[in-house]
Motif scaffolding. Structure first.
Motif, PDB file in Angstrom:
ATOM      1  N   HIS A  43      -5.161   2.812  -1.855  1.00 14.55           N
ATOM      2  CA  HIS A  43      -6.135   3.300  -0.867  1.00 14.55           C
ATOM      3  C   HIS A  43      -5.428   3.879   0.348  1.00 14.55           C
ATOM      4  CE1 HIS A  43      -5.530  -0.246   1.736  1.00 14.55           C
ATOM      5  NE2 HIS A  43      -5.613  -1.002   0.665  1.00 14.55           N
TER       6      HIS A  43
ATOM      7  N   HIS B  24      -2.600  -8.325   7.447  1.00 11.71           N
ATOM      8  CA  HIS B  24      -3.789  -8.005   8.244  1.00 11.71           C
ATOM      9  C   HIS B  24      -5.083  -8.392   7.552  1.00 11.71           C
ATOM     10  CE1 HIS B  24      -4.883  -4.475   5.726  1.00 11.71           C
ATOM     11  NE2 HIS B  24      -3.581  -4.369   5.541  1.00 11.71           N
TER      12      HIS B  24
ATOM     13  N   HIS C  12      -8.317  -7.501   5.788  1.00 10.07           N
ATOM     14  CA  HIS C  12      -8.597  -6.329   4.958  1.00 10.07           C
ATOM     15  C   HIS C  12      -9.963  -5.706   5.239  1.00 10.07           C
ATOM     16  CE1 HIS C  12      -8.125  -3.787   1.306  1.00 10.07           C
ATOM     17  NE2 HIS C  12      -6.850  -3.961   1.574  1.00 10.07           N
TER      18      HIS C  12
END
Ligand code: C2O
Ligand code: CU
Length: 549
Positions: free
Chosen positions: A96, A503, A505
């Motif tokens: 992505h 992090h 998501h």
């Protein structure tokens, strides 16, 4: 073997980013041992992009991790960037966009890595089905981002998506299950060839299917179910798990599962497949499609209601599912001791009048020069080299939002540096954000590693809680949820030279600063392509070198 894929990112329709004219992007499929060579051409007009291969550890190629400002410079419009990396592990992965909120805009696809020929999975199946789940907003990403970037007075949350998608298909303004759901929506009618017609899953009777299910949702946690069919969970985030049987799976953004389903039901009817919203607000209609045994028309709707949806506050049900995930025997076990513990307090705070997510009082704000180059070349002015905080004030009350005031939160871009091979425990400590009932679910994703999920707890993590860690069969994952008002502990070995994002998501949360940066062994990183460094201070460094020589 080298597999060459060419990925061209462009607009395929209004506001929707697509890859090679397809949405979702093409499924990339290769084998362990293959080297993938993917040329990504940015055909957008104004935005830089980068593509992250989610779940691939990138041993030896940290520059190919695809994180703008961390592992590379964003690919500017008109340019082509060549990702080359080796696949060292089989499993169900994703790819992505990783610059701004481009994932929310639809920049994603599936990445499946098969075992090398001759090796067998520890379970049997006849065929497989690939399912990619996501959520969809009608507003443009620019508009959503702009709302999040306003000061607290004008701040506009993204709220809930207008549709949930199964393999890129969703409905809006109608529902296949409208006859059974007590609301005013009409039933959707499809001939089957429409652009938004549901993706029908066609199967044969009396077979076992491996269904790969992954979520690239921007925001929501989903639960996924197939009526009348049990699911046996066998893989999570590219790692084998002790098989367990469920009626539905909870899937958080960034997670992937493989489940086995047996087509042993009456073949003369169709069955619902559903992906339902499980977040603060439950008004987004569940996404529905059909499981069709190829005996009857795939357009005949089932005569029974779709699988039930579950409210977001079903904390207990959700915890029970996550805690069922344990490593399959034979999975590497974690080191017995850790050498360092970092506790991250997850909360929100106001910084200069803006609402931010903060970790130990710091909200991540990425620097213009990607860290991989600035750490490798020791560029003093590229970011804040001070050591960031590894804990939060011990008198902090996680149930009282007033106490965030004591954090004196700031924006920051510091890096947690690990000596190579250090064994690290990270405890994600949840707390209230801004506002009542504001402790949320956060799926945390680590780049460059799998980690062992060694424990969960309620309330505040205390010294000594590590005694309850599961070191026997903790699952290896790359994404794990932290539940409201509780903590989640992971252990990993910092054994992959590079700079890695860690992090939440949920893309709007990351956008509001919910991430940290880890680095280890950067001095050993070799072969960073110039193009990955052609911006910011590393870019200037090259220009100077070339003009002086
Ligand atoms: Cu799938 Cu950093 O993300
Ligand atoms: Cu979050």
């Amino acid at each position: 073997m080298v597999c060459l894929g060419v990925v061209i990112v462009s607009f395929i329709s209004w506001r929707c980013k697509g890859i090679n004219g397809q949405f979702p992007g093409p499924t990339i499929r290769a084998e362990v041992g293959d080297t993938l060579h993917i040329a990504v051409t940015n055909k957008l007009f104004t935005e830089g992009i980068s593509i992250h291969w989610h779940g691939i550890r990138q041993f030896g190629t940290p520059w190919a991790d695809g994180t703008a400002s961390i592992s590379q410079c964003a690919i500017i419009p008109g340019e082509t960037f060549h990702y080359r990396f080796k696949l060292d592990k089989a499993g169900t992965f994703l790819y992505h966009g990783h610059n701004g909120m481009q994932r929310t805009g639809g920049l994603y696809g599936s990445l499946i890595v098969d075992l090398p020929k001759g090796q067998k999975e520890p379970f049997h199946y006849d065929d497989e089905i690939n399912i990619l789940l996501s959520d969809w907003w009608h507003k443009s990403v620019q508009d959503l981002e702009a709302g999040l970037s306003l000061d607290a007075e004008s701040f506009r949350w993204v709220y809930e998506p207008q549709s949930l998608l199964i393999n890129g298909r969703g409905q809006f303004g109608c529902s296949l299950g409208a006859n059974f759901i007590n609301h005013s929506l009409p039933v959707c009618h499809f001939k089957g060839d429409e652009e938004c017609a549901p993706y029908i899953v066609r199967v044969l009777p009396n077979k076992t299917y491996r269904m790969r299910i992954a979520s690239v949702a921007s925001l929501v946690s989903l639960n996924f179910a197939i009526s009348n069919h049990k699911m046996v969970v066998v893989e999570a985030d590219g790692n084998y798990v002790q098989p367990f049987t469920v009626d539905k799976i909870d899937i958080y953004s960034g997670e992937s599962y493989s489940v086995l389903i047996t087509t042993n039901q009456n073949p003369n009817q169709n069955y619902w497949i559903s992906s339902s919203h499980q977040d603060n607000n439950v008004s987004t209609t569940q996404a529905l499609t059909l499981l069709n045994y190829k005996r009857i028309s795939p357009s005949i709707l089932p005569s029974f209601p779709p699988p039930p949806t579950f409210p977001w506050y079903d904390f207990e049900g959700r915890k029970a599912f996550t805690k069922k995930i344990l490593a399959l025997k034979g999975t590497p076990q974690p080191p017995k001791y850790s050498q360092r513990r970092i506790v991250f307090l997850n909360t929100q705070d106001l910084i200069n009048g803006y609402i931010k997510f903060v970790l130990n009082g710091i909200s991540l704000s990425l620097p213009p020069t990607p860290y991989l180059g600035s750490i490798k070349f020791k560029l003093k002015n590229a970011f804040d080299w001070r050591a960031p905080p590894e804990n939060y004030p011990q008198d902090y009350d996680i149930d009282n939002e007033e106490t965030t005031k004591n954090l004196n939160s700031t924006l920051g871009n510091m890096v947690y540096m690990f000596p190579l091979n250090q064994v690290v425990d990270v405890v994600l400590q949840n707390a209230l954000g801004i506002g009542p009932n504001s402790s949320a679910f956060h799926p945390w994703h680590l780049h460059g590693h799998d980690f062992w999920v060694v424990g969960f707890g309620e309330g505040k993590f205390k010294d000594g809680d590590e005694k309850s860690f599961n070191l026997k069969n903790p699952p290896l994952k790359n994404t794990i949820v932290v539940f409201p008002y509780g903590w989640t502990a992971i252990r990993f070995r910092a054994d992959n030279p590079g700079v890695w994002a860690f992090h939440c998501h949920m893309e709007p949360h990351l956008h509001m600063g919910m991430g940290v940066v880890f680095a280890e062994g950067v001095q050993y990183v070799k072969g960073i392509p110039d193009q990955a460094l052609a911006c910011g201070l590393t870019g200037e460094m090259f220009v100077n070198k070339n003009t002086h020589s």
